[in-house]
Structure formats: structure tokens, C-alpha cells
Write a protein that holds these residues in place. Structure first.
Motif, PDB file in Angstrom:
ATOM      1  N   GLY A 145       0.993  -1.050   0.307  1.00  0.00           N
ATOM      2  CA  GLY A 145      -0.251   0.362  -0.438  1.00  0.00           C
ATOM      3  C   GLY A 145       0.524   1.123  -0.202  1.00  0.00           C
ATOM      4  O   GLY A 145       1.577   0.968   0.915  1.00  0.00           O
ATOM      5  N   ALA A 146       0.945   2.016  -1.041  1.00  0.00           N
ATOM      6  CA  ALA A 146       1.881   3.143  -1.544  1.00  0.00           C
ATOM      7  C   ALA A 146       0.911   4.651  -1.726  1.00  0.00           C
ATOM      8  O   ALA A 146      -0.064   4.400  -2.617  1.00  0.00           O
ATOM      9  CB  ALA A 146       2.654   3.072  -2.021  1.00  0.00           C
ATOM     10  N   GLU A 147       1.364   5.472  -0.483  1.00  0.00           N
ATOM     11  CA  GLU A 147       0.075   7.247  -1.712  1.00  0.00           C
ATOM     12  C   GLU A 147       1.509   8.031  -1.489  1.00  0.00           C
ATOM     13  O   GLU A 147       1.745   8.541  -0.275  1.00  0.00           O
ATOM     14  CB  GLU A 147      -0.776   6.979  -0.250  1.00  0.00           C
ATOM     15  N   VAL A 148       1.695   9.076  -2.038  1.00  0.00           N
ATOM     16  CA  VAL A 148       1.698  10.079  -2.173  1.00  0.00           C
ATOM     17  C   VAL A 148       0.661  11.654  -2.134  1.00  0.00           C
ATOM     18  O   VAL A 148      -0.181  11.765  -2.959  1.00  0.00           O
ATOM     19  CB  VAL A 148       2.632  11.120  -2.833  1.00  0.00           C
ATOM     20  N   PHE A 149      -0.386  11.217  -0.998  1.00  0.00           N
ATOM     21  CA  PHE A 149      -1.964  11.755  -0.678  1.00  0.00           C
ATOM     22  C   PHE A 149      -1.484  13.099  -0.756  1.00  0.00           C
ATOM     23  O   PHE A 149      -2.448  14.137  -1.365  1.00  0.00           O
ATOM     24  CB  PHE A 149      -2.581  11.612   0.664  1.00  0.00           C
ATOM     25  N   SER A 150      -0.494  13.517  -0.543  1.00  0.00           N
ATOM     26  CA  SER A 150       0.356  15.465   0.122  1.00  0.00           C
ATOM     27  C   SER A 150      -0.555  15.629  -1.357  1.00  0.00           C
ATOM     28  O   SER A 150      -0.892  17.320  -2.023  1.00  0.00           O
ATOM     29  CB  SER A 150       0.912  15.608   0.269  1.00  0.00           C
ATOM     30  N   GLY A 151      -0.457  15.300  -2.639  1.00  0.00           N
ATOM     31  CA  GLY A 151       0.472  15.557  -4.120  1.00  0.00           C
ATOM     32  C   GLY A 151      -1.575  15.672  -4.934  1.00  0.00           C
ATOM     33  O   GLY A 151      -1.438  16.601  -5.251  1.00  0.00           O
ATOM     34  N   ILE A 152      -2.505  15.102  -4.148  1.00  0.00           N
ATOM     35  CA  ILE A 152      -3.483  15.423  -4.534  1.00  0.00           C
ATOM     36  C   ILE A 152      -4.272  16.328  -3.003  1.00  0.00           C
ATOM     37  O   ILE A 152      -6.252  16.319  -2.356  1.00  0.00           O
ATOM     38  CB  ILE A 152      -4.777  14.225  -4.239  1.00  0.00           C
ATOM     39  N   LEU A 153      -3.890  17.405  -2.148  1.00  0.00           N
ATOM     40  CA  LEU A 153      -4.819  17.967  -0.946  1.00  0.00           C
ATOM     41  C   LEU A 153      -4.418  19.478  -2.077  1.00  0.00           C
ATOM     42  O   LEU A 153      -4.104  19.700  -1.749  1.00  0.00           O
ATOM     43  CB  LEU A 153      -3.886  17.503   0.083  1.00  0.00           C
ATOM     44  N   ASP A 154      -6.227  19.751  -1.453  1.00  0.00           N
ATOM     45  CA  ASP A 154      -6.359  21.235  -1.253  1.00  0.00           C
ATOM     46  C   ASP A 154      -5.798  21.971   0.137  1.00  0.00           C
ATOM     47  O   ASP A 154      -6.547  21.648   0.961  1.00  0.00           O
ATOM     48  CB  ASP A 154      -8.364  21.507  -1.784  1.00  0.00           C
ATOM     49  N   TRP A 155      -3.918  21.974  -0.545  1.00  0.00           N
ATOM     50  CA  TRP A 155      -4.132  22.926   1.106  1.00  0.00           C
ATOM     51  C   TRP A 155      -4.654  24.154   1.266  1.00  0.00           C
ATOM     52  O   TRP A 155      -3.919  24.977   2.058  1.00  0.00           O
ATOM     53  CB  TRP A 155      -2.163  23.181   0.851  1.00  0.00           C
ATOM     54  N   THR A 156      -5.943  24.772   0.619  1.00  0.00           N
ATOM     55  CA  THR A 156      -6.292  26.121   1.451  1.00  0.00           C
ATOM     56  C   THR A 156      -7.600  25.311   1.708  1.00  0.00           C
ATOM     57  O   THR A 156      -8.183  26.049   2.172  1.00  0.00           O
ATOM     58  CB  THR A 156      -6.658  26.467   0.471  1.00  0.00           C
ATOM     59  N   ASP A 157      -8.157  23.743   1.997  1.00  0.00           N
ATOM     60  CA  ASP A 157      -8.731  23.090   2.984  1.00  0.00           C
ATOM     61  C   ASP A 157      -8.323  22.905   4.159  1.00  0.00           C
ATOM     62  O   ASP A 157      -8.269  21.370   4.111  1.00  0.00           O
ATOM     63  CB  ASP A 157      -9.650  22.307   2.181  1.00  0.00           C
ATOM     64  N   ARG A 158      -8.241  23.328   5.327  1.00  0.00           N
ATOM     65  CA  ARG A 158      -8.607  22.822   6.525  1.00  0.00           C
ATOM     66  C   ARG A 158      -8.709  22.075   7.417  1.00  0.00           C
ATOM     67  O   ARG A 158      -8.406  21.183   7.702  1.00  0.00           O
ATOM     68  CB  ARG A 158      -8.371  24.157   7.613  1.00  0.00           C
ATOM     69  N   GLY A 159     -10.377  21.284   6.297  1.00  0.00           N
ATOM     70  CA  GLY A 159     -10.782  20.446   6.734  1.00  0.00           C
ATOM     71  C   GLY A 159     -10.737  18.938   6.275  1.00  0.00           C
ATOM     72  O   GLY A 159     -11.050  17.997   6.912  1.00  0.00           O
ATOM     73  N   THR A 160      -9.502  19.290   5.198  1.00  0.00           N
ATOM     74  CA  THR A 160      -9.004  18.130   4.868  1.00  0.00           C
ATOM     75  C   THR A 160      -7.482  17.664   5.097  1.00  0.00           C
ATOM     76  O   THR A 160      -6.684  16.759   5.169  1.00  0.00           O
ATOM     77  CB  THR A 160      -9.889  17.478   3.214  1.00  0.00           C
ATOM     78  N   CYS A 161      -7.065  18.897   5.299  1.00  0.00           N
ATOM     79  CA  CYS A 161      -5.191  18.631   4.704  1.00  0.00           C
ATOM     80  C   CYS A 161      -4.533  18.731   5.248  1.00  0.00           C
ATOM     81  O   CYS A 161      -3.811  18.380   5.414  1.00  0.00           O
ATOM     82  CB  CYS A 161      -4.708  20.258   3.773  1.00  0.00           C
ATOM     83  N   VAL A 162      -5.119  19.246   7.170  1.00  0.00           N
ATOM     84  CA  VAL A 162      -4.350  18.022   8.520  1.00  0.00           C
ATOM     85  C   VAL A 162      -5.065  16.771   8.208  1.00  0.00           C
ATOM     86  O   VAL A 162      -4.096  16.627   9.485  1.00  0.00           O
ATOM     87  CB  VAL A 162      -5.346  19.397   9.654  1.00  0.00           C
ATOM     88  N   LEU A 163      -5.494  16.066   7.326  1.00  0.00           N
ATOM     89  CA  LEU A 163      -5.771  14.790   7.969  1.00  0.00           C
ATOM     90  C   LEU A 163      -4.782  14.106   7.240  1.00  0.00           C
ATOM     91  O   LEU A 163      -4.972  12.619   7.823  1.00  0.00           O
ATOM     92  CB  LEU A 163      -7.341  14.106   7.790  1.00  0.00           C
ATOM     93  N   PHE A 164      -4.200  13.686   6.398  1.00  0.00           N
ATOM     94  CA  PHE A 164      -3.386  12.920   5.468  1.00  0.00           C
ATOM     95  C   PHE A 164      -1.848  12.932   5.795  1.00  0.00           C
ATOM     96  O   PHE A 164      -1.385  13.648   6.448  1.00  0.00           O
ATOM     97  CB  PHE A 164      -3.812  13.080   3.650  1.00  0.00           C
TER      98      PHE A 164
END
Ligand code: ACO
Length: 325
Positions: A145-164
Motif C-alpha cells: 500500500g503506497a500513497e503520496v496523498f499530499s499531492g491531491i490535497l487542497d492545502w487551502t481546505d483546513r477540513g481535509t489537508c490536516v488529516l493525511f
């Protein structure tokens, strides 16, 4: 003679240095996004995550985790007959991440393909590899299982970007007359596709739509707790075991509140739940094999113990793999 697949090696890779909540809060503040260590900790249990540097891809992390798993298994890459990578953040549209991993670790010839089931990807990939091994087609399989989720995060959406966070976990499965994987169940309900999605696509060389993760957090929370409970009970019933037979519960690491609620609903003591979301945040398909590797290497998981691995995520998908380690 019945054949089983057995986990004989695990490994992990986390990019760079951990990024603490405090460091993330500072970074986000520079672009006017307000959040706090207290909010992140209280709502999610996360205290840090790893974020890949520019240019570090899922196949890089997968290959590193795979090398550690092969080393632990005492096998060489040349002995692998199959590679499955669970990822929603492949390096490129094609070739598959699994083919890139195959090249990077020096394996060759056997089938290599990706499984896309978001945070359930590792359970889907393990179940697939198990069926290949059980059927006698394959002796040694690598499941990552491998992910670079930082690349699909909206870094202006605090509701999601802090979670991954980013990372990879790997296991080597081998054919054995002793179990091994005892059972698994996989599910999907596409009618819930809109509660967790990255609705972008590529057309004529351009990203179209919204290629960033979006989530209805509360709906995901409710559904996740419900299905993690039901799928564990289904697999236990298939195998003829009870909840009390589970030595370690290793659910997808999205949020400590989901982990606690799942343990409570299942009636399993929280001390039997492996928790790494505080250290890694949510790494989607990588979260379960990362947690597995941590608990194997720190000595909590011992040979012969029964582990319930569980995934849940976008699709909406979920699944569980029950195994004797
Ligand atoms: N920092 C500070 N405040 C924030 C942040 C943040 N990072 N994010 C949201 N808030 C605010 C919101 O703006 C809102 O403020 P308001 O009341 O003034 O409007 C308030 O916090 C509450 O927001 P909610 O989204 O309602 O918060 P909730 O208590 O539901 O917690 C969370 C959000 C943690 C995402 C929760 O819904 C949850 O745990 N969901 C489970 C889903 C999950 O963990 N998903 C991970 C991916 S899914 C998967 O892997 C299966």
C-alpha cells in the motif's frame, strides 16, 4: 492438500522527517489558513505526519518498503511471482505503480498491477494475492500500500489537508500448508461515491474537474464505524471464530475516534487495537500495512496470533482480512 498464504515479511517507508501539527499550523498560517494543534489532536488524534518532498513518488516509497519486507522474509526480489500495489496516487497514468516497483526492486516476469480502492486498497490487494496463492498459481507475492496523498490535497481546505500523510507499507506473502490468511470479505457501495472523492480527470493533456480530495467528514465517520463492525463479524462468522479470538485489530488509520468507536462497537478492548494514526496521519492504502509493520517490529505481534486487518474508504469501499500471523 489445502494451500494458504502466509505473511512472512513486512516493511515500511516514510518520507523525510515528521511534520508536527505545530509545524503544519505555522506552514498553513503563511497562506492565511487557521488551524491549531489542539483542534487536530482533539478531533482526529493526529500529532504528526510525513510529507514527501517534491519528486518523491508512491513507487519510491513502495520500493523502499518492499525491500524491507523482502529482507524480513529472507527472499530475493527474483523469487517474487506477483506484485500488487494498492494506491490512489500512482506515479503516472500508466505504467502501473506495481510495474515501476518491479523495475526498482529488480524483480521481473510475474504479473504486476495496481488496485484502486482508496483506503480499502490494501485489503482488496491482500485478498487478491491470497486467492492467487490459494489457487496454486503463485508462490510468493508482494503486496504494497503506497500513497503520496499530499499531492491531491487542497492545502487551502483546513477540513481535509490536516488529516493525511504520505508513506508505504509492504508485506510478502508465501504459499504454506499452515494458515496464514483465514478469510476475507470485500464490499463496495458506489451510491456513496460522493462522500469522499477526488473528482478530477485528465483530458487532452489537462487536469479537468477538481483534482483535490473532498470529503463529507461526518457521513464518512458514521458509515466507517458501521461497516468496520459488520465486516469483522462477517469474516469471523465465515471462519467460525469469535471477537474474543482476535489478538490484534488493525483498522484503517483515519482518525482515533473512528478506531475507538469501532473497538467499542465490536466489544474489543482498545488495548488490542494497533494505532499509528497519531504518528502517520491517514495514509489511505498505506495505513494498514504501516501499522502492521510497526507492531510486528516493536514485538507486539507474535507468531500464531490472529490479526483482523480492515480497510474503509472512498468508493465507498470496505473490507477485512483475517489472518494467523
Ligand atoms: N482546524 C480548525 N477548525 C477546523 C478545521 C481545522 N483543521 N477543520 C474544520 N474546522 C472547523 C470547521 O470549520 C467547523 O467550524 P464551524 O463550526 O465554525 O463551522 C468545525 O471545525 C467543525 O467542523 P466539522 O467538519 O463539523 O468537524 P467534525 O467534528 O465533523 O470533525 C472530521 C471533522 C475530523 C473530519 C470528522 O468529521 C471525522 O473524523 N470524519 C471522519 C472522516 C475521516 O477521518 N476521514 C478521513 C478520510 S476518510 C477515510 O480514510 C475513510
Amino acid at each position: 492438500m489445502e494451500m494458504y498464504s502466509r505473511v512472512v515479511g513486512t516493511g515500511r517507508a516514510l518520507p523525510g522527517q515528521p511534520v508536527s501539527n505545530a509545524a503544519l499550523v505555522d506552514r498553513l498560517a503563511k497562506s492565511g489558513i487557521e488551524t491549531s494543534d489542539a483542534w487536530i489532536r482533539e478531533r482526529t488524534g493526529i500529532s504528526q505526519r510525513y510529507i514527501a518532498a517534491e519528486g518523491v513518488s508512491s513507487s519510491d516509497l513502495a520500493a523502499e518498503a518492499a525491500q524491507h519486507a523482502l529482507h524480513a522474509a529472507g527472499l530475493s526480489a527474483a523469487q517474487l511471482e506477483m506484485i500488487i500495489v494498492a494506491t490512489s496516487t500512482p506515479d503516472m497514468i500508466f505504467p502501473s505503480t506495481a510495474c515501476l516497483v518491479q523495475k526498482k526492486i529488480g524483480a521481473s516476469g510475474g504479473p504486476a498491477f495496481d488496485v484502486q480502492a482508496v483506503c480499502s486498497g490494501f485489503a482488496y490487494a491482500m485478498a487478491t494475492a491470497d486467492l492467487f496463492i490459494k489457487s496454486g498459481k503463485v508462490r510468493n507475492a508482494l503486496v504494497v500500500g503506497a500513497e503520496v496523498f499530499s499531492g491531491i490535497l487542497d492545502w487551502t481546505d483546513r477540513g481535509t489537508c490536516v488529516l493525511f500523510g504520505d508513506g508505504a507499507g509492504a508485506v510478502v506473502l508465501t504459499a504454506d500448508q499452515q494458515p496464514g490468511v483465514l478469510g476475507h470479505r470485500l464490499h463496495a457501495r458506489g451510491e456513496f461515491e460522493n462522500i469522499l472523492r477526488t473528482p478530477g480527470s485528465v483530458s487532452h493533456g489537462k487536469a479537468t474537474g477538481h483534482p483535490f480530495l473532498t470529503m463529507d467528514g461526518q457521513s464518512v465517520f458514521k458509515l466507517a464505524v458501521q461497516v468496520l463492525d459488520s465486516v469483522a463479524r462477517e469474516v469471523l462468522a465465515d471462519v467460525g471464530d469469535q471477537v474474543s479470538d482476535i489478538d490484534w485489530l488493525i483498522p484503517h488509520q483515519a482518525n482515533v475516534r473512528i478506531l475507538s468507536a469501532t473497538a467499542k462497537r465490536l466489544g474489543i478492548d482498545e488495548s488490542k487495537v494497533i494505532v499509528t494514526v497519531d504518528q502517520h496521519a491517514n495514509t489511505s492504502a498505506a495505513s494498514v500495512p504501516l501499522a502492521l509493520d510497526v507492531a510486528v517490529r516493536d514485538g507486539r505481534i507474535q507468531p500464531g496470533q490472529r490479526l483482523m486487518l480492515q480497510g474503509v474508504g472512498g468508493g465507498f469501499t470496505w473490507g477485512a482480512v483475517y489472518l494467523r500471523y
